[in-house]
Each structure stands twice: as C-alpha cells, then as structure tokens.
Design an enzyme around this catalytic site. Structure first.
Site, PDB file in Angstrom:
ATOM      1  CB  CYS A 112      55.680  36.704  40.198  1.00 57.54           C
ATOM      2  SG  CYS A 112      55.203  38.049  39.118  1.00 57.54           S
ATOM      3  CG  HIS A 253      56.088  38.206  43.929  1.00 58.95           C
ATOM      4  ND1 HIS A 253      57.163  38.797  43.303  1.00 58.95           N
ATOM      5  CD2 HIS A 253      55.002  38.485  43.149  1.00 58.95           C
ATOM      6  CE1 HIS A 253      56.752  39.395  42.191  1.00 58.95           C
ATOM      7  NE2 HIS A 253      55.439  39.230  42.089  1.00 58.95           N
ATOM      8  CG  ASN A 283      55.527  42.365  40.247  1.00 59.52           C
ATOM      9  OD1 ASN A 283      56.510  41.628  40.221  1.00 59.52           O
ATOM     10  ND2 ASN A 283      54.294  41.923  40.068  1.00 59.52           N
TER      11      ASN A 283
HETATM   12  N1  ACO Z   1      45.802  55.162  38.530  1.00 63.16           N
HETATM   13  C1  ACO Z   1      44.534  55.560  38.768  1.00 63.16           C
HETATM   14  N2  ACO Z   1      43.484  54.733  38.650  1.00 63.16           N
HETATM   15  C2  ACO Z   1      43.724  53.458  38.285  1.00 63.16           C
HETATM   16  C3  ACO Z   1      45.019  52.990  38.021  1.00 63.16           C
HETATM   17  C4  ACO Z   1      46.080  53.899  38.161  1.00 63.16           C
HETATM   18  N3  ACO Z   1      47.356  53.549  37.920  1.00 63.16           N
HETATM   19  N4  ACO Z   1      44.941  51.676  37.684  1.00 63.16           N
HETATM   20  C5  ACO Z   1      43.658  51.341  37.743  1.00 63.16           C
HETATM   21  N5  ACO Z   1      42.909  52.426  38.087  1.00 63.16           N
HETATM   22  C6  ACO Z   1      41.471  52.506  38.237  1.00 63.16           C
HETATM   23  C7  ACO Z   1      40.748  51.495  37.390  1.00 63.16           C
HETATM   24  O1  ACO Z   1      40.584  51.996  36.070  1.00 63.16           O
HETATM   25  C8  ACO Z   1      39.434  51.383  38.126  1.00 63.16           C
HETATM   26  O2  ACO Z   1      38.640  52.477  37.761  1.00 63.16           O
HETATM   27  P1  ACO Z   1      37.047  52.281  37.523  1.00 63.16           P
HETATM   28  O3  ACO Z   1      36.519  51.811  38.845  1.00 63.16           O
HETATM   29  O4  ACO Z   1      36.623  53.642  37.128  1.00 63.16           O
HETATM   30  O5  ACO Z   1      36.952  51.238  36.449  1.00 63.16           O
HETATM   31  C9  ACO Z   1      39.830  51.569  39.586  1.00 63.16           C
HETATM   32  O6  ACO Z   1      41.126  52.191  39.569  1.00 63.16           O
HETATM   33  C10 ACO Z   1      39.910  50.285  40.389  1.00 63.16           C
HETATM   34  O7  ACO Z   1      40.608  49.308  39.616  1.00 63.16           O
HETATM   35  P2  ACO Z   1      40.899  47.879  40.192  1.00 63.16           P
HETATM   36  O8  ACO Z   1      41.628  47.090  39.171  1.00 63.16           O
HETATM   37  O9  ACO Z   1      39.659  47.310  40.790  1.00 63.16           O
HETATM   38  O10 ACO Z   1      41.910  48.269  41.377  1.00 63.16           O
HETATM   39  P3  ACO Z   1      42.543  47.315  42.446  1.00 63.16           P
HETATM   40  O11 ACO Z   1      42.287  47.860  43.780  1.00 63.16           O
HETATM   41  O12 ACO Z   1      42.225  45.885  42.186  1.00 63.16           O
HETATM   42  O13 ACO Z   1      44.114  47.506  42.186  1.00 63.16           O
HETATM   43  C11 ACO Z   1      45.930  46.353  41.122  1.00 63.16           C
HETATM   44  C12 ACO Z   1      44.645  47.183  40.935  1.00 63.16           C
HETATM   45  C13 ACO Z   1      46.934  47.231  41.818  1.00 63.16           C
HETATM   46  C14 ACO Z   1      46.435  45.952  39.752  1.00 63.16           C
HETATM   47  C15 ACO Z   1      45.620  45.112  41.978  1.00 63.16           C
HETATM   48  O14 ACO Z   1      44.496  44.474  41.469  1.00 63.16           O
HETATM   49  C16 ACO Z   1      46.750  44.111  42.002  1.00 63.16           C
HETATM   50  O15 ACO Z   1      47.791  44.368  42.581  1.00 63.16           O
HETATM   51  N6  ACO Z   1      46.535  42.915  41.447  1.00 63.16           N
HETATM   52  C17 ACO Z   1      47.477  41.805  41.538  1.00 63.16           C
HETATM   53  C18 ACO Z   1      48.730  41.994  40.768  1.00 63.16           C
HETATM   54  C19 ACO Z   1      49.593  40.763  40.962  1.00 63.16           C
HETATM   55  O16 ACO Z   1      49.762  40.258  42.040  1.00 63.16           O
HETATM   56  N7  ACO Z   1      50.120  40.200  39.909  1.00 63.16           N
HETATM   57  C20 ACO Z   1      50.768  38.909  40.066  1.00 63.16           C
HETATM   58  C21 ACO Z   1      52.149  38.919  39.843  1.00 63.16           C
HETATM   59  S1  ACO Z   1      52.610  39.656  38.320  1.00 63.16           S
HETATM   60  C22 ACO Z   1      53.357  38.432  37.339  1.00 63.16           C
HETATM   61  O17 ACO Z   1      53.250  37.268  37.544  1.00 63.16           O
HETATM   62  C23 ACO Z   1      54.111  38.931  36.094  1.00 63.16           C
END
Ligand code: ACO
Length: 326
Positions: A112, A253, A283
């Site tokens: 990214c 980003h 993203n």
């Molecule tokens: N719909 C419903 N529930 C979901 C979904 C979804 N799409 N996705 C995850 N959940 C659930 C999980 O299963 C979890 O359930 P559980 O508590 O029963 O296990 C709960 O939601 C919480 O999951 P978390 O992963 O803790 O949620 P979080 O608030 O961290 O959000 C996210 C997840 C959106 C992926 C976030 O962590 C994020 O944005 N991370 C960074 C992504 C990023 O910046 N990537 C870098 C660039 S990408 C690249 O370089 C290619």
C-alpha cells in the site's frame, strides 16, 4: 533542480460492488462494514481488465494533463502487488500499451506504500540528473487475490489505478520531501500466500490446500498502521520545519477510516483537511493515494500553493510520506 508533478490521472473499473451485495456473499452487513471501515462500495475489474490496462489508462490521463508524449518518458515505474504476471514486469506491459518506447520500465513492490516509494525513487532519479520525465503509476487488481468467502478481508479491497508525471522543472506542484521506511520483522502479519516461490502456482498443493489468498492479522496491522503513519508524517514535518497545522491537506492511504481519523488526530488535522475516497473505492493499495490526488486536483479541492502531505502504510511493513507544495 526541482521535481514537479505536471500531470495526474486515474482509472477505475466501471463495476461497482456495494456492501449490500457483499452481504449476500458472506456473513456481514452494510452497517458493520461502514462503521468498522468507512467503506460503502468498491470497484471490481471486469474480465479482460488487468492491472496493466488500468495502469495504462491512468498513465494516459496523466500524460494528457501534463502535455507530455509517451515517447518523452525516460522512466516508467509501476508500483503493484498484483502484477499481470510474476514476470515480465507490469511496467514493461504498460510501456508497450502506452508506446513509451524510450522509457526504462520496472515494477516496484511496497504494497500500500508502493506509490510513495515510487515517488521517492523517481525524485532521486530526477535529482541525480539521470532522467527528466518520469511516469509513476500505482495500480492494483486486489479483487483477484482475496478469498471471497473470508469476511475478514474480502470487504476491504478494491481495484483501480492512479498516476503522476514528474518532471525536472521549476514551478507549481513541487515535491518538497520523500521519506520511506521498512519493518520486515512484521512481514507475516499481512501477505499474499501464493503464488511465489514458497507456495508456487505450479504445485497442485498450493491450490488444494488453499495457500493462495491474501491473509491479514487485521487488528495487529491496525495498531501498527496508526503509529507508522504518524512516524512517517512526522519525518516530513520535521524535515520541512513545519507542524501538522501548517498542512492544507492530508491525503492518506485509504485502508480504514478509523486509521485515517486516528492518524489525523495525532497530527492535529481536522476532517475538513482530509482527502477521502475510501467510501467509494475501498482499499486499492498502491493506487489509493494517486487516485485521491487526481480527484482532489481535478475537482479543484487542492489549490495552487497548498501544502499537501501524502502518507501511506502497508504490507512489509512498508510506509512513507511525501510533502508537496501544490
Ligand atoms: N462483517 C462482520 N463481522 C466481521 C467482519 C465483517 N466483514 N470482519 C470481521 N468481523 C468480525 C470478526 O470475525 C470478529 O468477530 P469475533 O469477535 O466474533 O471474533 C469481530 O468482527 C472483530 O474483528 P476485528 O478483526 O477485531 O475487527 P477490527 O475492528 O480490528 O476491524 C479491520 C477489522 C477492518 C480489518 C481492521 O482491523 C483494519 O482495518 N485493519 C488494518 C487493515 C490495513 O490497514 N491494512 C494495511 C494495508 S493493506 C495492504 O498493504 C495490502
């Protein structure tokens, strides 16, 4: 010698995939995706649309704005983690599509942060006196790397491309600084399992055992992202002797609205100074910043004289920032 952005361009697939549609595919909801990420819809490449074709369209648009012919380009960089093929470089295919026959062309991989790394490399090529005109493109088709059964990842990503023309001339849209960082110790928090040398596409087990998809420890990545975006931004502010309040716009980003908001808060930047398109495109990895820059420029959001900071964080980890006097 100054380095200027003389043209911007972008390209997006026509097909829109909404949160409501994804909710029919996996156990998720528009409400969850919107509140946890800020994403409402994303673009998905059609059959026959590739990273190279999107990249070429974005590049063509940037060249047209700059009034530069493809043959004038000395160096063509494509940042991507979703190349058409492992080899040759997507940049070589784009060179062919554009007719940039006099360019040296190669790909650059920093996930990214790829576009920021591309700007940094391009900046140094020009400042060294080696070349005069460069086309930097960030292009991705991430929809073909995710597991569409995995709600943790498939809701996040989209396809698209953005580009800039950089030239060695004085005037507006000047690159003031570029900073890049890598933290390889965290490579396994976010990576594409196949089809490189560890899980080759030629080994049937890669497919049978499903070691192909993008995989991410979302929560860990999130925490690192906020810290790293602040670190990269601060490096640019310090190098230029300014503070967050001096910035006209931050183009971050576009991975998650909560990461963007937390970063902006740490830098003292209000929502009115953020350039956001995450809600419409998700993203798009290395394409997200050049797409946002192109839109903000063409829509007249960023204006002559504005101080614009671009900051990115991604897999690797790789992260960095660029400051531009628009
Ligand atoms: N719909 C419903 N529930 C979901 C979904 C979804 N799409 N996705 C995850 N959940 C659930 C999980 O299963 C979890 O359930 P559980 O508590 O029963 O296990 C709960 O939601 C919480 O999951 P978390 O992963 O803790 O949620 P979080 O608030 O961290 O959000 C996210 C997840 C959106 C992926 C976030 O962590 C994020 O944005 N991370 C960074 C992504 C990023 O910046 N990537 C870098 C660039 S990408 C690249 O370089 C290619």
């Amino acid at each position: 010698m100054n380095v200027r952005i003389t043209g911007t361009g972008s390209a997006l697939p026509a097909r829109i995939l909404t949160n409501a549609e994804i909710s029919q595919m996996v156990d998720t909801s528009d409400e969850w995706i919107t509140t946890r990420t800020g994403i409402r819809e994303r673009r998905i490449a059609a059959e026959g649309e590739y990273t190279s074709t999107l990249a070429a369209e974005a590049g063509r648009n940037a060249l047209a704005m700059a009034g530069v012919a493809a043959e004038e380009i000395d160096l063509l960089l494509v940042s991507t983690v979703t190349p058409d093929f492992p080899f040759p470089s997507t940049a070589c295919i784009v060179q062919d599509l554009l007719g940039a026959t006099n360019a040296t062309a190669f790909d650059l991989s920093a996930a990214c942060a790829g576009f920021i790394f591309g700007l940094s490399v391009a900046d140094k090529y020009i400042r060294s006196g080696a070349v005069k005109k460069i086309l930097v493109i960030g292009a991705e088709v991430l929809s073909r790397t995710v597991d569409w059964r995995d709600r943790n990842t498939c809701v996040l990503f989209g396809d698209g491309a953005g580009a800039v023309v950089l030239e060695a001339t004085d005037g507006e849209h000047e690159l003031l600084s570029t900073h890049t960082f890598s933290k390889g110790a965290f490579w396994n928090l976010l990576y594409q399992q196949g089809s490189g040398s560890r899980n080759p596409a030629t080994d049937r087990r890669t497919i049978d055992e499903e070691r192909i998809y993008l995989t991410m420890e979302g929560n860990d990545v999130f925490k690192h992202a906020v810290r790293a975006m602040e670190e990269a931004s601060t490096a640019a502010l310090v190098a230029n002797g300014i503070s967050g309040t001096d910035l006209s716009f931050l183009i971050p980003h576009q991975a998650n609205q909560r990461i963007i908001d937390a970063t902006a808060k740490r830098l003292g930047i209000g929502p009115e100074r953020l350039v956001i398109n995450l809600d419409r495109y998700g993203n798009t990895s290395s394409a997200s910043i050049p797409i946002a820059l192109d839109e903000a420029h063409r829509n007249g959001v960023i204006k002559s004289g504005n101080l614009v900071m671009m900051v990115a964080f991604g897999a690797g980890f790789a992260y960095g920032s660029t400051l531009v006097r628009w």
